[in-house]
Design an enzyme around this catalytic site. Structure first.
Site, PDB file in Angstrom:
ATOM      1  N   GLU A 164      -5.547   9.013 -30.473  1.00  0.00           N
ATOM      2  CA  GLU A 164      -6.359  10.152 -30.399  1.00  0.00           C
ATOM      3  C   GLU A 164      -5.756  11.754 -30.479  1.00  0.00           C
ATOM      4  OE1 GLU A 164      -8.490   9.321 -26.694  1.00  0.00           O
ATOM      5  OE2 GLU A 164      -9.106   7.327 -27.444  1.00  0.00           O
ATOM      6  N   GLU A 284     -34.481  -3.669 -26.905  1.00  0.00           N
ATOM      7  CA  GLU A 284     -34.495  -4.487 -28.013  1.00  0.00           C
ATOM      8  C   GLU A 284     -33.912  -3.854 -29.295  1.00  0.00           C
ATOM      9  OE1 GLU A 284     -36.637  -4.185 -25.839  1.00  0.00           O
ATOM     10  OE2 GLU A 284     -36.465  -6.172 -25.011  1.00  0.00           O
TER      11      GLU A 284
HETATM   12  C1  XIL Z   1      -9.753   2.236 -21.935  1.00  0.00           C
HETATM   13  C2  XIL Z   1      -9.745   1.033 -21.189  1.00  0.00           C
HETATM   14  O1  XIL Z   1     -10.328  -0.135 -21.799  1.00  0.00           O
HETATM   15  C3  XIL Z   1     -10.134   1.131 -19.483  1.00  0.00           C
HETATM   16  O2  XIL Z   1      -9.946  -0.108 -18.944  1.00  0.00           O
HETATM   17  C4  XIL Z   1      -9.287   2.287 -19.050  1.00  0.00           C
HETATM   18  O3  XIL Z   1      -9.900   2.596 -17.650  1.00  0.00           O
HETATM   19  C5  XIL Z   1      -9.380   3.630 -19.927  1.00  0.00           C
HETATM   20  O4  XIL Z   1      -9.121   3.255 -21.338  1.00  0.00           O
HETATM   21  N1  XIL Z   1      -9.933   4.600 -26.062  1.00  0.00           N
HETATM   22  C6  XIL Z   1      -8.813   3.921 -26.225  1.00  0.00           C
HETATM   23  C7  XIL Z   1      -8.465   3.015 -25.269  1.00  0.00           C
HETATM   24  O5  XIL Z   1      -7.900   4.038 -27.119  1.00  0.00           O
HETATM   25  O6  XIL Z   1      -7.254   2.961 -24.575  1.00  0.00           O
HETATM   26  C8  XIL Z   1      -9.486   3.001 -24.024  1.00  0.00           C
HETATM   27  O7  XIL Z   1      -9.048   1.904 -23.148  1.00  0.00           O
HETATM   28  C9  XIL Z   1     -10.757   3.136 -24.688  1.00  0.00           C
HETATM   29  C10 XIL Z   1     -10.981   4.474 -25.560  1.00  0.00           C
END
Ligand code: XIL
Length: 360
Positions: A164, A284
């Site tokens: 990101e 749905e």
């Molecule tokens: C999320 C996890 O699934 C959660 O358990 C945690 O609380 C927050 O992070 N984008 C990403 C992931 O790259 O690492 C993130 O994962 C979700 C969004």
């Protein structure tokens, strides 16, 4: 993107949580289909690896394991391989949980995708303390990447080296601790250390909303093209594909095609379709949208040259395992963003994925 939806950062870092009793009630209510949709094992139906984000907790559940081992051939650690799990307050590393994920993958013949080495959200005190000394900071930065990616060298098939990097709205790049010290060179520096750590892993940049926000995708691609020009060891692009069921048809396919125009491997890296938005859409219709988008994403990946089809990963195994069913994202506890319902039964989205992937 729904204007009144809290930002990603708010969701990921907020300390909010529903009162646990209320949440437990929501979660235990479960979301099961009236009748499962007959579907072949997903991994046998696709011309690319089919993955799931997994957790150490999930692996304690026999039903979870059955759905996982029947349908998936690749795994990504939901949280266990992240800096916030590995880097301790005193600057030491703990690999206990990450090793459990890696061991499970090895024992069950599952490909392992590493996630993630560097993320804007991470700003650990042990790094903050070095921010005024670039040389010391880079030693710590490189040491972390070498230690983590090096530990799974020979097993991990790829790593989300930088997660990101693009600003939420696509206007430039995220401010973060890493950029404060290195400028945007934090990205190629991380890629170089990851390549030193593991000469064979495919090294990825990974981001979200590349499907729904063409401006963000363009900013992402500018970074990628600059890295390619500089000869940085980038090998793949992850498009997370956390989407809403009203996403326009063709948006995912356009994103996959444009990302693939770089010639790099493509990973649909975190697929899920939340049913929490848009509010005015019936459940749905949302489930139908989820299936439509699963088919489109699978078709788009299957249409790429074989060398560019890295994998398709759903961000979780069953609906109830999804991050969108747990604080702070849990909503009313009824979200159903994945291919298998709370009981592990295949949903219409699973059958749609199989159709899109070209499977039986
Ligand atoms: C999320 C996890 O699934 C959660 O358990 C945690 O609380 C927050 O992070 N984008 C990403 C992931 O790259 O690492 C993130 O994962 C979700 C969004």
């Amino acid at each position: 993107m729904n204007a009144n939806r809290p930002s990603r950062r708010a969701l990921l870092t907020a300390g909010l949580a529903l009162p646990m009793g209320a949440l437990a009630a929501c979660r235990d209510r479960g979301q099961a289909l009236a009748a499962p949709v007959p579907t072949p094992p997903l991994k046998a139906a696709a011309p690319f690896p089919v993955g799931a984000a997994i957790s150490v907790g999930g692996l304690e559940d026999a039903d979870y394991q059955e759905v996982l081992l029947t349908n998936f051939s690749q795994v990504t650690a939901d949280w266990e391989m992240k800096m916030e799990q590995i880097l301790q307050l005193d600057g030491t590393f703990s690999f206990a949980k990450a090793d459990m994920i890696a061991a499970y993958a090895r024992e069950h013949g599952l490909r392992l995708h590493g996630h993630n080495l560097i993320w804007y959200i991470y700003k650990p005190a042990s790094f903050e303390a070095l921010a005024g000394d670039r040389a010391a900071f880079e030693r710590a930065y490189g040491n972390y990447i070498l230690a983590v990616a090096g530990r799974y060298a020979g097993q991990a098939v790829g790593w989300d080296v930088v997660n990101e990097p693009v600003a939420e709205d696509g206007d430039g790049y995220r401010d973060c601790l890493w950029r404060r010290v290195f400028g945007m060179d934090y990205v190629p520096i991380a890629l170089e250390y990851a390549r030193r750590a593991d000469p064979n892993a495919v090294l990825f940049l990974n981001d979200y909303n590349l499907e729904s926000n063409p401006k963000k995708r363009a900013t992402f691609l500018r970074l990628v093209e600059d890295l390619q020009r500089r000869g940085a060891p980038i090998g793949g692009l992850g498009t997370q594909t956390h989407v809403q069921p009203d996403l326009a048809s063709g948006a995912i396919a356009a994103a996959v095609r444009e990302l693939a125009s770089t010639g790099l491997k493509i990973h649909v890296s975190e697929f899920d379709v939340t049913l929490q938005h848009p509010r005015l859409m019936s459940r749905e219709a949302k489930l139908a949208g989820e299936a439509r988008l699963a088919q489109e994403a699978a078709e788009a990946l299957a249409a790429l040259p074989a060398a560019q089809r890295y994998g398709f990963t759903t961000w979780g195994v069953r609906d109830k395992d999804s991050w969108l069913r747990h604080p702070p994202n849990a909503g009313d506890g009824t979200d159903a963003p994945l291919f298998f319902d709370d009981l592990g039964q295949a949903k219409p989205a699973a059958a749609a994925f199989v159709r899109g992937a070209g499977g039986a």
